[in-house]
Design a protein around this motif. Sequence first.
Motif, PDB file in Angstrom:
ATOM      1  N   HIS A 134       0.821  -1.221   0.000  1.00 32.38           N
ATOM      2  CA  HIS A 134       0.000   0.000   0.000  1.00 32.38           C
ATOM      3  C   HIS A 134       0.855   1.271   0.000  1.00 32.38           C
ATOM      4  N   ARG A 135       1.974   1.202  -0.661  1.00 32.88           N
ATOM      5  CA  ARG A 135       2.877   2.350  -0.692  1.00 32.88           C
ATOM      6  C   ARG A 135       2.340   3.489  -1.560  1.00 32.88           C
ATOM      7  N   TYR A 136       1.532   3.156  -2.561  1.00 30.99           N
ATOM      8  CA  TYR A 136       1.106   4.154  -3.530  1.00 30.99           C
ATOM      9  C   TYR A 136      -0.266   4.758  -3.236  1.00 30.99           C
ATOM     10  N   ASP A 137      -0.959   4.197  -2.275  1.00 29.26           N
ATOM     11  CA  ASP A 137      -2.355   4.569  -2.049  1.00 29.26           C
ATOM     12  C   ASP A 137      -2.557   6.076  -1.877  1.00 29.26           C
ATOM     13  N   SER A 138      -1.668   6.718  -1.161  1.00 28.09           N
ATOM     14  CA  SER A 138      -1.823   8.150  -0.877  1.00 28.09           C
ATOM     15  C   SER A 138      -1.024   9.038  -1.840  1.00 28.09           C
ATOM     16  N   HIS A 139      -0.512   8.446  -2.925  1.00 29.77           N
ATOM     17  CA  HIS A 139       0.331   9.212  -3.858  1.00 29.77           C
ATOM     18  C   HIS A 139      -0.218   9.225  -5.287  1.00 29.77           C
ATOM     19  N   ILE A 140      -1.416   8.701  -5.489  1.00 27.62           N
ATOM     20  CA  ILE A 140      -1.971   8.604  -6.839  1.00 27.62           C
ATOM     21  C   ILE A 140      -2.080   9.977  -7.504  1.00 27.62           C
ATOM     22  N   ALA A 141      -2.486  10.972  -6.732  1.00 27.09           N
ATOM     23  CA  ALA A 141      -2.638  12.322  -7.299  1.00 27.09           C
ATOM     24  C   ALA A 141      -1.312  12.849  -7.842  1.00 27.09           C
ATOM     25  N   GLU A 142      -0.200  12.479  -7.199  1.00 23.80           N
ATOM     26  CA  GLU A 142       1.108  12.927  -7.661  1.00 23.80           C
ATOM     27  C   GLU A 142       1.451  12.310  -9.013  1.00 23.80           C
ATOM     28  N   PHE A 143       1.124  11.027  -9.171  1.00 22.22           N
ATOM     29  CA  PHE A 143       1.376  10.364 -10.452  1.00 22.22           C
ATOM     30  C   PHE A 143       0.475  10.944 -11.544  1.00 22.22           C
ATOM     31  N   GLU A 144      -0.770  11.228 -11.192  1.00 24.73           N
ATOM     32  CA  GLU A 144      -1.699  11.794 -12.169  1.00 24.73           C
ATOM     33  C   GLU A 144      -1.246  13.180 -12.622  1.00 24.73           C
ATOM     34  N   LEU A 165       9.960  14.255 -17.559  1.00 26.34           N
ATOM     35  CA  LEU A 165       8.775  13.711 -16.890  1.00 26.34           C
ATOM     36  C   LEU A 165       8.742  12.188 -16.967  1.00 26.34           C
ATOM     37  N   ASP A 166       9.295  11.638 -18.036  1.00 25.32           N
ATOM     38  CA  ASP A 166       9.384  10.177 -18.152  1.00 25.32           C
ATOM     39  C   ASP A 166      10.247   9.627 -17.025  1.00 25.32           C
ATOM     40  N   ILE A 167      11.405  10.249 -16.818  1.00 20.85           N
ATOM     41  CA  ILE A 167      12.292   9.829 -15.729  1.00 20.85           C
ATOM     42  C   ILE A 167      11.620  10.034 -14.377  1.00 20.85           C
ATOM     43  N   ARG A 168      10.963  11.175 -14.230  1.00 24.50           N
ATOM     44  CA  ARG A 168      10.291  11.486 -12.962  1.00 24.50           C
ATOM     45  C   ARG A 168       9.192  10.471 -12.646  1.00 24.50           C
ATOM     46  N   PHE A 169       8.430  10.062 -13.674  1.00 22.62           N
ATOM     47  CA  PHE A 169       7.354   9.094 -13.486  1.00 22.62           C
ATOM     48  C   PHE A 169       7.894   7.777 -12.950  1.00 22.62           C
ATOM     49  N   HIS A 170       8.937   7.272 -13.590  1.00 18.37           N
ATOM     50  CA  HIS A 170       9.517   5.997 -13.158  1.00 18.37           C
ATOM     51  C   HIS A 170      10.191   6.129 -11.792  1.00 18.37           C
ATOM     52  N   ASP A 171      10.951   7.196 -11.615  1.00 14.59           N
ATOM     53  CA  ASP A 171      11.651   7.392 -10.342  1.00 14.59           C
ATOM     54  C   ASP A 171      10.677   7.445  -9.168  1.00 14.59           C
ATOM     55  N   ALA A 172       9.514   8.050  -9.397  1.00 12.29           N
ATOM     56  CA  ALA A 172       8.544   8.208  -8.311  1.00 12.29           C
ATOM     57  C   ALA A 172       8.078   6.865  -7.758  1.00 12.29           C
ATOM     58  N   PHE A 173       7.982   5.856  -8.607  1.00 11.24           N
ATOM     59  CA  PHE A 173       7.574   4.532  -8.128  1.00 11.24           C
ATOM     60  C   PHE A 173       8.634   3.929  -7.211  1.00 11.24           C
ATOM     61  N   TYR A 174       9.901   4.104  -7.577  1.00 11.15           N
ATOM     62  CA  TYR A 174      10.984   3.584  -6.736  1.00 11.15           C
ATOM     63  C   TYR A 174      11.064   4.351  -5.424  1.00 11.15           C
ATOM     64  N   GLU A 175      10.979   5.665  -5.511  1.00 10.25           N
ATOM     65  CA  GLU A 175      11.096   6.489  -4.306  1.00 10.25           C
ATOM     66  C   GLU A 175       9.959   6.213  -3.331  1.00 10.25           C
ATOM     67  N   THR A 176       8.737   6.163  -3.854  1.00 10.11           N
ATOM     68  CA  THR A 176       7.569   5.942  -2.996  1.00 10.11           C
ATOM     69  C   THR A 176       7.600   4.555  -2.368  1.00 10.11           C
ATOM     70  N   ALA A 177       8.170   3.601  -3.091  1.00 14.50           N
ATOM     71  CA  ALA A 177       8.272   2.233  -2.564  1.00 14.50           C
ATOM     72  C   ALA A 177       9.466   2.052  -1.649  1.00 14.50           C
TER      73      ALA A 177
END
Length: 255
Positions: A134-144, A165-177
């Motif tokens: 449940h790492r992403y549950d509270s971060h969906i708005a950031e990805f959107e 933004l492509d790099i930022r999108f992928h990086d955000a999944f690693y950082e949030t996790a």
Amino acid sequence: MISPNLGALLFRFSFVIIENETKIFTESDEIMTTPTTGGNNLSNQIYSELRHKILHLELTPGQKISEMQLSQSMNCSRIPVRDAFRKLNLEGLLEIRPQIGSFVPYIDLEQSKHSHYIRECLEFMVIRDGIRQHRYDSHIAEFEEILFQQRQAADTHNLQLIGQLDIRFHDAFYETAGKIFVNEASSSNADYLRLRFLSLENDTNLPRLVLQHQRVLDAVIARDESALETAIHKHFENIYHVMEEKWPCFAPYVK
């Protein structure tokens, strides 16, 4: 802050002799590192500048870079230049041929595919575990928000922003996790990074890239691991679809 002496050296670095030509590094070129203290400062600056230009194909495969001429143009010893070359060589960004010279290597498609496969597997595992925890549950708005900005960039064909933004999108999944170390370990292959840049530069269907990101996020929201695996695979394969569509644009850079 960069010292006046170092600033003067960096100014001289604007004119670098490469294969008997004067390569001009303009004032608008960004130095991609934070200055460090001590004797490695200049070496780090040289390394970072050359690394950026090799990864973005401003220095092209097969191009010779002269250690001696570079040091002369900067009015410094060959030691910091040699140190920078050694770092680039360790990353696979420079071929050092004894008694011959140093050259920007061609993109090795086989090595790129190996790195691509590892990266795809790891990214799926990281995001899958993030969903389960449940790492992403509270971060969906950031990805959107990232996807919203990427759609705007695609509409205006802003390649630089799309890439960021492509790099930022992928990086955000690693950082949030909490898996930044996985990202760092899996994204350093020089062949894959340059092929990725070439793909973005020659992709004539940027909305397709954004849609692939949307499908990854949709799978995360739905907590659908099977859909996630499919979405990630299709997204990673995009590099090779673009290469197939635009092979003449890729051919001069690969072996």
